[in-house]
Write a protein that holds these residues in place. Structure first.
Motif, PDB file in Angstrom:
ATOM      1  N   PHE A  28       0.813  -1.208   0.000  1.00 13.64           N
ATOM      2  CA  PHE A  28       0.000   0.000   0.000  1.00 13.64           C
ATOM      3  C   PHE A  28       0.851   1.263   0.000  1.00 13.64           C
ATOM      4  O   PHE A  28       0.322   2.357   0.176  1.00 13.64           O
ATOM      5  CB  PHE A  28      -0.928  -0.017   1.227  1.00 13.64           C
ATOM      6  N   SER A  50       0.220   4.634   1.985  1.00 16.08           N
ATOM      7  CA  SER A  50      -1.192   4.720   2.349  1.00 16.08           C
ATOM      8  C   SER A  50      -1.460   3.994   3.661  1.00 16.08           C
ATOM      9  O   SER A  50      -0.834   2.977   3.966  1.00 16.08           O
ATOM     10  CB  SER A  50      -2.072   4.104   1.251  1.00 16.08           C
ATOM     11  N   GLU A  51      -2.374   4.527   4.422  1.00 20.89           N
ATOM     12  CA  GLU A  51      -2.780   3.907   5.680  1.00 20.89           C
ATOM     13  C   GLU A  51      -3.885   2.892   5.399  1.00 20.89           C
ATOM     14  O   GLU A  51      -4.827   3.175   4.673  1.00 20.89           O
ATOM     15  CB  GLU A  51      -3.297   4.988   6.631  1.00 20.89           C
ATOM     16  N   GLN A  58      -6.775  15.163  -2.465  1.00 17.01           N
ATOM     17  CA  GLN A  58      -5.411  15.302  -1.942  1.00 17.01           C
ATOM     18  C   GLN A  58      -4.834  16.690  -2.211  1.00 17.01           C
ATOM     19  O   GLN A  58      -4.212  17.299  -1.331  1.00 17.01           O
ATOM     20  CB  GLN A  58      -4.508  14.230  -2.549  1.00 17.01           C
TER      21      GLN A  58
END
Length: 240
Positions: free
Chosen positions: A9, A12-13, A183
Motif C-alpha cells: 500500500f 497509504s494507511e 489530496q
C-alpha cells in the motif's frame, strides 16, 4: 487476510470499516477477522453515538495485543446521527488513546434529521462546523463528508474548498477519480508553504534575536497566533 498481507500500500494507511456495533455479532466477527491482519492500521467505527462505542472497540484491539505483539491500531469514529452529534464532546474526550479522528457521515445524518440535501450543503454547515470544532479541541483529525456525485469533479472541488475553509483536515472519497482532487485540495498550496516558512523564520528571529513579540512579513503583522498557523501549515506540507 492473505490478500491484504501480500499487497503493498506504499505510504497509504490501511483502514477497515466494520459493521456498526448496533448490528450485534457482525461487528465482533469483523473485528475477530481483521485484527490478526498485520497490515491493519486503523479501524473505522460507523454510527458512533457514545464513548462506549470507542471503548468497546479499543478493548477488543487490546485483547489482540500484548507485550509480544504491541500494535498501535488507531480508531476513526464516524458521526452519522443527531445523537452522535449531541454526544460529540463525550466521544472525542473518550479515555481511549487509540481515537485518532472524527468522520462526518453526511448521508446517514441527513436521513436521521430528514434534511433536504442541497448543492451548497448549507443544511450541513452546523454539523460540519461542530465536528471540526470538537475535533480540533481534542487534537483529532476532522474528516469531511463524501461527495456522492462522483462524476461531477467541479462540484467536488468546490466542496473540498468549503471543507478546507471550515477547518477539515481531510475528506472521504467514494471513487478513485476523486482522490487527486481531494489530496490537492487538502494539501497546502506552494505559496502558502513559502509564506509560512517566511513567517516561522522571521518570527523566531524576532523573538530570539531582536527581543520582539511581533514582526512583519509581506505587509502582514505576525504574532503568536499567525506563527502557530504557519507551523501547522508546514507540518501538513511535510505530511503530504
Amino acid at each position: 487476510q492473505e490478500g491484504t498481507s501480500a499487497s503493498s500500500f506504499g505510504q497509504s494507511e490501511v483502514c477497515a470499516r466494520i459493521n456498526g456495533l448496533n448490528d450485534g455479532d457482525l461487528a465482533i466477527q469483523d473485528l475477530q477477522s481483521l485484527l490478526p491482519c498485520p497490515m491493519l492500521q486503523t479501524i473505522v467505527i460507523p454510527k458512533v453515538e457514545s464513548e462506549n462505542d470507542i471503548k468497546f472497540v479499543s478493548e477488543m484491539i487490546d485483547s489482540f495485543c500484548d507485550d509480544d505483539n504491541p500494535r498501535d491500531i488507531r480508531i476513526l469514529a464516524a458521526i452519522e446521527s443527531a445523537m452522535g452529534l449531541l454526544n460529540l464532546r463525550e466521544i472525542a474526550s473518550c479515555s481511549s488513546d487509540r481515537l485518532d479522528g472524527l468522520i462526518f457521515a453526511s448521508e446517514d445524518y441527513c436521513a436521521d434529521l430528514e434534511c433536504i440535501r442541497t448543492t451548497d450543503a448549507t443544511e450541513l454547515l452546523f454539523a460540519r462546523s461542530q465536528i471540526v470544532t470538537v475535533a480540533k479541541a481534542y487534537d483529532l483529525q476532522a474528516i469531511d463528508m463524501v461527495h456522492i456525485n462522483f462524476r461531477d469533479l467541479d462540484e467536488l472541488a468546490v466542496e473540498c474548498r468549503q471543507g478546507r475553509e471550515i477547518g477539515f483536515t481531510g475528506k472521504q472519497a467514494i471513487h478513485p477519480n476523486q482522490i487527486e482532487i481531494i489530496q490537492s485540495s487538502f494539501s497546502p498550496a506552494e505559496k502558502d508553504v513559502a509564506f509560512a516558512s517566511q513567517v516561522v523564520a522571521s518570527y523566531e528571529k524576532a523573538i530570539s534575536v531582536d527581543g520582539k513579540g511581533v514582526c512583519v512579513v509581506e505587509g502582514i503583522v505576525v504574532d503568536m497566533p499567525v506563527y502557530k498557523w504557519a507551523r501547522k501549515i508546514l507540518k501538513r506540507a511535510e505530511a503530504a
